[in-house]
Design a protein around this motif. Structure first.
Motif, mmCIF file in Angstrom:
data_model
loop_
_atom_site.group_PDB
_atom_site.id
_atom_site.type_symbol
_atom_site.label_atom_id
_atom_site.label_comp_id
_atom_site.label_asym_id
_atom_site.label_seq_id
_atom_site.Cartn_x
_atom_site.Cartn_y
_atom_site.Cartn_z
ATOM 1 N N VAL A 55 122.550 48.522 68.676
ATOM 2 C CA VAL A 55 121.693 47.917 69.695
ATOM 3 C C VAL A 55 122.010 48.509 71.065
ATOM 4 C CG1 VAL A 55 121.163 45.767 70.923
ATOM 5 C CG2 VAL A 55 121.348 45.761 68.439
ATOM 6 N N VAL A 56 123.310 48.661 71.369
ATOM 7 C CA VAL A 56 123.706 49.224 72.655
ATOM 8 C C VAL A 56 123.234 50.668 72.787
ATOM 9 C CG1 VAL A 56 125.682 49.923 74.078
ATOM 10 C CG2 VAL A 56 125.676 47.685 72.962
ATOM 11 N N CYS A 57 123.341 51.446 71.713
ATOM 12 C CA CYS A 57 122.888 52.838 71.756
ATOM 13 C C CYS A 57 121.374 52.919 71.939
ATOM 14 C CB CYS A 57 123.306 53.567 70.484
ATOM 15 S SG CYS A 57 125.075 53.923 70.403
ATOM 16 N N GLY A 58 120.635 52.016 71.296
ATOM 17 C CA GLY A 58 119.199 51.967 71.505
ATOM 18 C C GLY A 58 118.869 51.623 72.948
ATOM 19 N N SER A 59 119.626 50.700 73.518
ATOM 20 C CA SER A 59 119.445 50.335 74.917
ATOM 21 C C SER A 59 119.782 51.508 75.829
ATOM 22 C CB SER A 59 120.322 49.129 75.255
ATOM 23 O OG SER A 59 120.121 48.707 76.586
ATOM 24 N N PHE A 61 119.379 54.632 75.199
ATOM 25 C CA PHE A 61 118.269 55.581 75.161
ATOM 26 C C PHE A 61 117.199 55.207 76.177
ATOM 27 C CE2 PHE A 61 114.018 56.587 73.538
ATOM 28 C CZ PHE A 61 114.102 57.971 73.450
ATOM 29 N N TRP A 62 116.796 53.918 76.162
ATOM 30 C CA TRP A 62 115.795 53.478 77.127
ATOM 31 C C TRP A 62 116.335 53.547 78.551
ATOM 32 C CZ3 TRP A 62 111.457 54.013 75.114
ATOM 33 C CH2 TRP A 62 111.107 53.513 73.863
ATOM 34 N N ALA A 63 117.625 53.259 78.724
ATOM 35 C CA ALA A 63 118.220 53.302 80.066
ATOM 36 C C ALA A 63 118.162 54.706 80.647
ATOM 37 C CB ALA A 63 119.671 52.818 80.008
ATOM 38 N N MET A 64 118.485 55.704 79.839
ATOM 39 C CA MET A 64 118.484 57.075 80.332
ATOM 40 C C MET A 64 117.067 57.525 80.675
ATOM 41 S SD MET A 64 121.770 57.511 80.246
ATOM 42 C CE MET A 64 121.265 58.376 81.635
ATOM 43 N N LEU A 65 116.083 57.115 79.877
ATOM 44 C CA LEU A 65 114.697 57.455 80.193
ATOM 45 C C LEU A 65 114.290 56.868 81.541
ATOM 46 C CD1 LEU A 65 112.593 57.110 76.911
ATOM 47 C CD2 LEU A 65 113.331 59.193 78.068
ATOM 48 N N ALA A 66 114.627 55.596 81.743
ATOM 49 C CA ALA A 66 114.261 54.940 82.993
ATOM 50 C C ALA A 66 114.987 55.567 84.178
ATOM 51 C CB ALA A 66 114.571 53.444 82.908
ATOM 52 N N ALA A 67 116.294 55.833 84.018
ATOM 53 C CA ALA A 67 117.084 56.377 85.114
ATOM 54 C C ALA A 67 116.646 57.786 85.487
ATOM 55 C CB ALA A 67 118.565 56.373 84.737
ATOM 56 N N LEU A 68 116.215 58.577 84.502
ATOM 57 C CA LEU A 68 115.791 59.953 84.760
ATOM 58 C C LEU A 68 114.341 60.038 85.225
ATOM 59 C CD1 LEU A 68 117.462 61.756 81.721
ATOM 60 C CD2 LEU A 68 118.189 61.829 84.118
ATOM 61 N N LEU A 132 114.971 50.372 69.395
ATOM 62 C CA LEU A 132 114.056 51.467 69.703
ATOM 63 C C LEU A 132 112.612 51.142 69.372
ATOM 64 C CD1 LEU A 132 115.946 54.722 68.615
ATOM 65 C CD2 LEU A 132 115.664 53.762 70.906
ATOM 66 N N THR A 133 112.396 50.239 68.435
ATOM 67 C CA THR A 133 111.025 49.921 68.029
ATOM 68 C C THR A 133 110.393 48.834 68.889
ATOM 69 O OG1 THR A 133 111.944 48.425 66.348
ATOM 70 C CG2 THR A 133 111.301 50.628 65.623
#
Length: 216
Positions: A55-59, A61-68, A132-133
């Protein structure tokens, strides 16, 4: 002369708001927390920690997308988001079906003893997939990043925001895994198992239907 101190106060305040919002959202009962609770009480602490790590790794992924800043580009591809919504909604409905079927059984469908061979990698991937889903997760991270980003905050500030939120997520999800894998929690779970599984079925079902029928 006062611009730097004022900027520092602004950055600190924004970080505090972002961390508080993320903590409340993460600690509040939801599909991920309820799933960790169920896995911890039935499959044990290792499996619960593996699922929480997913769950943390999925989070992350979304965090890096938002931050970048890639989240806006992702949202621009409406077809991709629609496909992700459909897949995520169907997956949540499948989880609702599994939980509902378990709630209808008079005895637990699985126990720690019968799952000694349980693959931690598989449990980890289930955690990743659950997060992720859900395209709504990226909207949460967009909000957190926007809330924590003052003018001229810079990349180091953004990294601090993401790292701090992920640390909060690890603490919260890890605490759920540790707390609900204790012998006392397992005894309580066995006494309310059918109610909890029924609650999971409702939560997953409503989340899946909401995802499939949402317009955003």
């Amino acid at each position: 002369m006062t611009s730097i101190p004022l900027l520092s106060v602004n950055v600190s305040a924004n970080l505090l708001f972002a961390y508080s919002a993320y903590f409340v959202g993460t600690a509040s009962p939801g599909p991920s927390n309820l799933a960790i609770m169920s896995i911890a009480t039935t499959d044990g602490r290792k499996a619960a920690f593996a699922f929480a790590a997913g769950v943390v790794c999925g989070s992350c992924f979304w965090a890096m997308l938002a931050a970048l800043g890639l989240s806006a580009a992702l949202l621009a591809f409406s077809g991709l988001m629609v496909g992700l919504k459909i897949f995520g909604g169907c997956y949540l409905l499948w989880l609702a079906y599994k939980s509902g079927r378990s709630a209808l059984q008079s005895t637990p469908a699985r126990t720690q003893a019968s799952n000694a061979h349980l693959s931690l990698r598989r449990v980890y991937m289930r955690g990743v997939l659950l997060h992720l889903t859900n395209p709504k997760a990226i909207l949460v991270w967009i909000s957190v990043v926007a809330l924590a980003s003052p003018t001229h905050g810079g990349a180091p500030h953004m990294l601090t925001t993401v790292a701090g939120c992920l640390a909060i997520g690890m603490l919260v999800f890890g605490s759920y895994a540790a707390l609900f894998s204790t012998p006392l929690a397992r005894r309580v779970y066995l006494s309310i198992r059918r109610w909890l599984d029924g609650g999971l079925a409702v939560v997953f079902g409503l989340a899946g239907l909401k995802l499939l029928t949402s317009r955003t």
